[in-house]
Design a protein around this motif. Structure first.
Motif, mmCIF file in Angstrom:
data_model
loop_
_atom_site.group_PDB
_atom_site.id
_atom_site.type_symbol
_atom_site.label_atom_id
_atom_site.label_comp_id
_atom_site.label_asym_id
_atom_site.label_seq_id
_atom_site.Cartn_x
_atom_site.Cartn_y
_atom_site.Cartn_z
ATOM 1 N N GLY A 35 47.435 46.411 31.692
ATOM 2 C CA GLY A 35 46.832 45.992 32.952
ATOM 3 C C GLY A 35 45.625 45.089 32.767
ATOM 4 O O GLY A 35 45.222 44.762 31.650
ATOM 5 N N ASP A 36 45.055 44.665 33.904
ATOM 6 C CA ASP A 36 43.928 43.745 33.892
ATOM 7 C C ASP A 36 42.669 44.413 33.357
ATOM 8 O O ASP A 36 42.417 45.595 33.601
ATOM 9 N N ALA A 37 41.879 43.619 32.667
ATOM 10 C CA ALA A 37 40.588 44.097 32.181
ATOM 11 C C ALA A 37 39.583 44.150 33.327
ATOM 12 O O ALA A 37 38.759 45.067 33.421
ATOM 13 N N PHE A 38 39.656 43.141 34.216
ATOM 14 C CA PHE A 38 38.755 43.060 35.365
ATOM 15 C C PHE A 38 39.532 42.613 36.596
ATOM 16 O O PHE A 38 40.534 41.913 36.503
ATOM 17 N N LEU A 51 32.504 41.835 39.550
ATOM 18 C CA LEU A 51 33.598 42.300 38.711
ATOM 19 C C LEU A 51 33.833 43.783 38.914
ATOM 20 O O LEU A 51 32.891 44.572 38.986
ATOM 21 N N HIS A 52 35.116 44.141 39.001
ATOM 22 C CA HIS A 52 35.478 45.561 38.944
ATOM 23 C C HIS A 52 36.000 45.823 37.533
ATOM 24 O O HIS A 52 36.938 45.188 37.079
ATOM 25 N N TRP A 53 35.371 46.767 36.842
ATOM 26 C CA TRP A 53 35.657 47.011 35.436
ATOM 27 C C TRP A 53 36.774 48.040 35.270
ATOM 28 O O TRP A 53 36.685 49.153 35.784
ATOM 29 N N ASN A 54 37.809 47.658 34.556
ATOM 30 C CA ASN A 54 38.836 48.603 34.133
ATOM 31 C C ASN A 54 38.618 48.918 32.647
ATOM 32 O O ASN A 54 37.803 48.278 31.981
ATOM 33 N N LEU A 55 39.364 49.876 32.121
ATOM 34 C CA LEU A 55 39.163 50.293 30.730
ATOM 35 C C LEU A 55 39.231 49.125 29.736
ATOM 36 O O LEU A 55 38.361 49.015 28.867
ATOM 37 N N ASN A 120 40.296 38.206 31.513
ATOM 38 C CA ASN A 120 41.642 38.768 31.428
ATOM 39 C C ASN A 120 42.513 37.974 30.456
ATOM 40 O O ASN A 120 43.347 38.538 29.736
ATOM 41 N N SER A 121 42.312 36.644 30.443
ATOM 42 C CA SER A 121 43.075 35.803 29.522
ATOM 43 C C SER A 121 42.728 36.137 28.076
ATOM 44 O O SER A 121 43.609 36.151 27.206
ATOM 45 N N CYS A 122 41.460 36.429 27.818
ATOM 46 C CA CYS A 122 41.038 36.792 26.464
ATOM 47 C C CYS A 122 41.710 38.088 26.026
ATOM 48 O O CYS A 122 42.227 38.177 24.908
#
Length: 335
Positions: A35-38, A51-55, A120-122
């Motif tokens: 999934g997305d990082a942010f 930004l909403h931070w995911n794991l 997210n691309s990184c």
């Protein structure tokens, strides 16, 4: 660790090793995520977002904050192990080296959306590269090289024990004073070669039957050597004194006062088992410690980074010839 001249000299940059180990593990954890990082999170009616931070984003932020990708000096001197190198390459490609992420910072929606895509691309780039066949080959080759060095050195020490019933094992770190930490790799190499070349005419090295050296570099210490010396234990004792004399020879004569040393044997009493000092060929626990602790100490940094040395970064004395099998057999260790 305190030197003879009162200065401190860490045998290894433990802080650096711990940071690189943590970075490698974080990258491996990041690869397993999905999934997305942010994601984009709207916060007010004026179009501001954050930004909403995911794991995956939390893990990526920890890696960026380590600043490994920004340390040009470290990147020039060392080749990182594949997981760390993968992260550094992707962070640089995404132009995130100088980015500082703040959880609650608000900004224009378009700007935040740009960061979301960039971050997210990184992360996706790291995941994809880690799954590639080329990365699997890099990882296998890197690990094979480290294992090969350890196997080669333990085989060398076993050959010394085939030739000698007892070995006096010294571990001495040889480096330069802080004001001389900019000593070049070529200069350090000349000093090391001078030291080992003089063994032929210097009584200090009488009865030396082997040695191993490993070149390292630290941000404060500059280039330095981790050395192991092996003497015929049937002819030489007093390991602490012997190591002290070698250290003084390095500082006073080889480097003309520019050098420093650390006598590891002087501290061996602090350890329950350290693998240095007098080692009998029949003493299996001591030899196991020599192979599992003392020798890996020389190549410990190679687990996470390898110095890009001019020529060899690791070397040893010529392997001894085997004893004549017709000689008197050794006594067996009593049960």
């Amino acid at each position: 660790m305190v030197l003879a001249n009162g200065e401190e000299q860490g045998a290894l940059d433990i802080g650096m090793l711990c940071m690189l180990k943590r970075a490698s593990l974080l990258v491996q954890d990041l690869i397993k995520t999905e999934g997305d990082a942010f994601t984009l999170e709207a916060v007010d009616d004026d179009g501001n977002s954050r930004l909403h931070w995911n794991l995956p984003g939390v893990l990526l932020n920890k890696l960026i904050k380590m600043r490994i990708s920004r340390d040009d000096h470290l990147n020039r001197l060392y080749t990182f192990e594949p997981y760390i190198a993968l992260m550094v390459d992707q962070v640089k490609a995404a132009r995130l080296c100088g980015v500082t992420l703040v959880r609650k910072m608000r900004s224009d929606r378009d700007e935040v959306e740009h960061y979301v895509q960039q971050l997210n691309s990184c992360v996706e780039g790291i995941r994809q590269e880690a799954r590639s066949k080329s990365f699997a080959r890099k990882l296998k080759n890197y690990q094979r090289s480290s294992n090969k060095n350890h196997k080669e050195l333990t085989g060398y020490v076993d050959a010394l024990f085939e030739r000698h019933s007892r070995l006096l094992v010294l571990r001495v770190d040889l480096g330069y004073q802080k004001q001389h930490c900019r000593t070049t790799q070529a200069e350090a190499k000349r000093d090391r070669e001078h030291l080992l070349r003089n063994k032929r005419s210097n009584k200090l090295f009488d009865d030396m039957v082997g040695y191993i050296w490993k070149l390292e570099h630290g941000p404060e210490k500059g280039f330095h050597y981790h050395m192991m010396f092996f003497f015929d234990g049937s002819k030489v004792r007093e390991d602490i004194t012997k190591a002290l004399l070698i250290g003084r020879y390095w500082t006073e004569l080889i480097t003309k006062g520019r050098g420093v040393y650390y006598n590891c044997n002087a501290d061996k009493s602090r350890y329950k088992s350290c693998g240095i000092g007098m080692v009998d060929h029949r003493d299996s626990p001591m030899r196991d410690t020599l192979n599992q602790l003392a020798i890996p100490y020389l190549t410990k940094t190679d687990i996470y980074m390898k110095l890009q040395a001019i020529g060899r970064g690791l070397g040893k004395m010529e392997r001894p010839s085997l004893k004549d099998p017709r000689g008197r057999p050794r006594a067996l260790l009593a049960a």
